[in-house]
Design an enzyme around this catalytic site. Structure first.
Site, mmCIF file in Angstrom:
data_model
loop_
_atom_site.group_PDB
_atom_site.id
_atom_site.type_symbol
_atom_site.label_atom_id
_atom_site.label_comp_id
_atom_site.label_asym_id
_atom_site.label_seq_id
_atom_site.Cartn_x
_atom_site.Cartn_y
_atom_site.Cartn_z
ATOM 1 N N GLU A 9 21.680 25.942 -22.201
ATOM 2 C CA GLU A 9 20.999 26.370 -20.976
ATOM 3 C C GLU A 9 21.669 25.827 -19.720
ATOM 4 O O GLU A 9 21.084 25.851 -18.636
ATOM 5 C CB GLU A 9 19.522 25.985 -21.046
ATOM 6 C CG GLU A 9 18.778 26.919 -21.984
ATOM 7 C CD GLU A 9 17.463 26.388 -22.502
ATOM 8 O OE1 GLU A 9 16.680 27.201 -23.006
ATOM 9 O OE2 GLU A 9 17.224 25.178 -22.426
ATOM 10 N N HIS A 54 13.821 20.116 -18.850
ATOM 11 C CA HIS A 54 13.254 21.267 -19.575
ATOM 12 C C HIS A 54 12.516 20.735 -20.803
ATOM 13 O O HIS A 54 13.086 20.002 -21.621
ATOM 14 C CB HIS A 54 14.359 22.233 -20.000
ATOM 15 C CG HIS A 54 13.913 23.249 -21.012
ATOM 16 N ND1 HIS A 54 12.715 23.937 -20.920
ATOM 17 C CD2 HIS A 54 14.511 23.696 -22.154
ATOM 18 C CE1 HIS A 54 12.598 24.755 -21.947
ATOM 19 N NE2 HIS A 54 13.670 24.624 -22.728
ATOM 20 N N HIS A 86 8.485 29.666 -24.271
ATOM 21 C CA HIS A 86 9.650 28.787 -24.348
ATOM 22 C C HIS A 86 9.528 27.499 -23.548
ATOM 23 O O HIS A 86 10.443 26.709 -23.524
ATOM 24 C CB HIS A 86 10.894 29.554 -23.898
ATOM 25 C CG HIS A 86 12.184 28.830 -24.146
ATOM 26 N ND1 HIS A 86 13.403 29.378 -23.861
ATOM 27 C CD2 HIS A 86 12.458 27.598 -24.638
ATOM 28 C CE1 HIS A 86 14.375 28.535 -24.168
ATOM 29 N NE2 HIS A 86 13.819 27.437 -24.645
#
Length: 221
Positions: A86, A105, A169
């Site tokens: 990512e 994240h 997610h």
């Protein structure tokens, strides 16, 4: 051709990232190899890079030397492992928000509960409204490993709020420091849990950052 100014990540920054990686597991925000963390780096000539966690390495097996230094164009400057998949999303958020110095994240449970329902995470707890600074929008699901996704994620989060939910997610949280970015992630998950349970019992009372009278000079908790 001008040479690229070396951008080095100090041992302290590497240790700090590793600490918060392991804290994310301890706090129930991630497990196994979920999530990722990065910090913005700067060289003396004003050029920038980021230090980011590697791809597919368990946090309990990760070391400070496993972190990867990557230029804003995606070029790996230092490190033997592949950076997080990512990475393009992190870069897009740093480009959109010059104030952001760190990104966390996470894939925590109650953020994902509301995310799969497509429900915006409204602030019902003080810490959430202080750190995130507003309701957290939900981005429809798609794979999060490309620059286009990153640009849309950064655009949806905008310039005032400090987090965005990726449906199915998890959460991307930002801050002016890694400590604060992590506090955003913790606060949003706690808020999401309370909001979910409160919604089952009645109509939650929503807080508005703009209407909270924060005393001058007050420090965030």
């Amino acid at each position: 051709m001008p040479t690229r100014t070396p951008i080095r990540a100090t041992a302290q920054v590497r240790e700090e990232i590793l600490y918060y990686c392991r804290e994310s597991v301890r706090c129930g925000l991630n497990f196994n190899t979920q999530g990722n963390i990065s910090v913005r780096l700067a060289a003396d000539d004003g050029s920038e890079a980021i230090l980011i966690t590697p791809s597919d390495v368990r946090y309990d097996a990760m070391t400070p030397d496993d972190m990867v230094v990557v230029a804003m164009d995606g070029t790996v400057l230092e490190g033997d492992l592949l950076p997080s998949t990512e990475l393009p999303v992190h870069v897009a958020h740093y480009r959109r928000r010059p104030d952001v110095q760190a990104i966390v994240h996470t894939e925590s449970t109650f953020v994902n509960v509301l995310g799969v329902l497509g429900r915006r995470i409204d602030p019902v707890l003080l810490n959430m409204v202080l750190y995130a600074k507003g309701p957290i929008p939900v981005m429809p699901f798609e794979f999060s490993t490309n620059a286009d996704f990153g640009r849309r994620s950064a655009e949806l989060m905008g310039d005032d709020v400090n987090a965005v939910v990726w449906a199915n997610h998890g959460l991307l949280a930002v801050g002016v420091s890694l400590k604060l970015a992590f506090k955003v992630a913790v606060a949003v998950e706690e808020n999401a849990e309370v909001l979910h349970h409160a919604g089952l019992a009645g109509v939650p009372s929503i807080l508005d950052y703009a209407r909270i009278d924060i005393p001058a000079g007050a420090r965030l908790p």
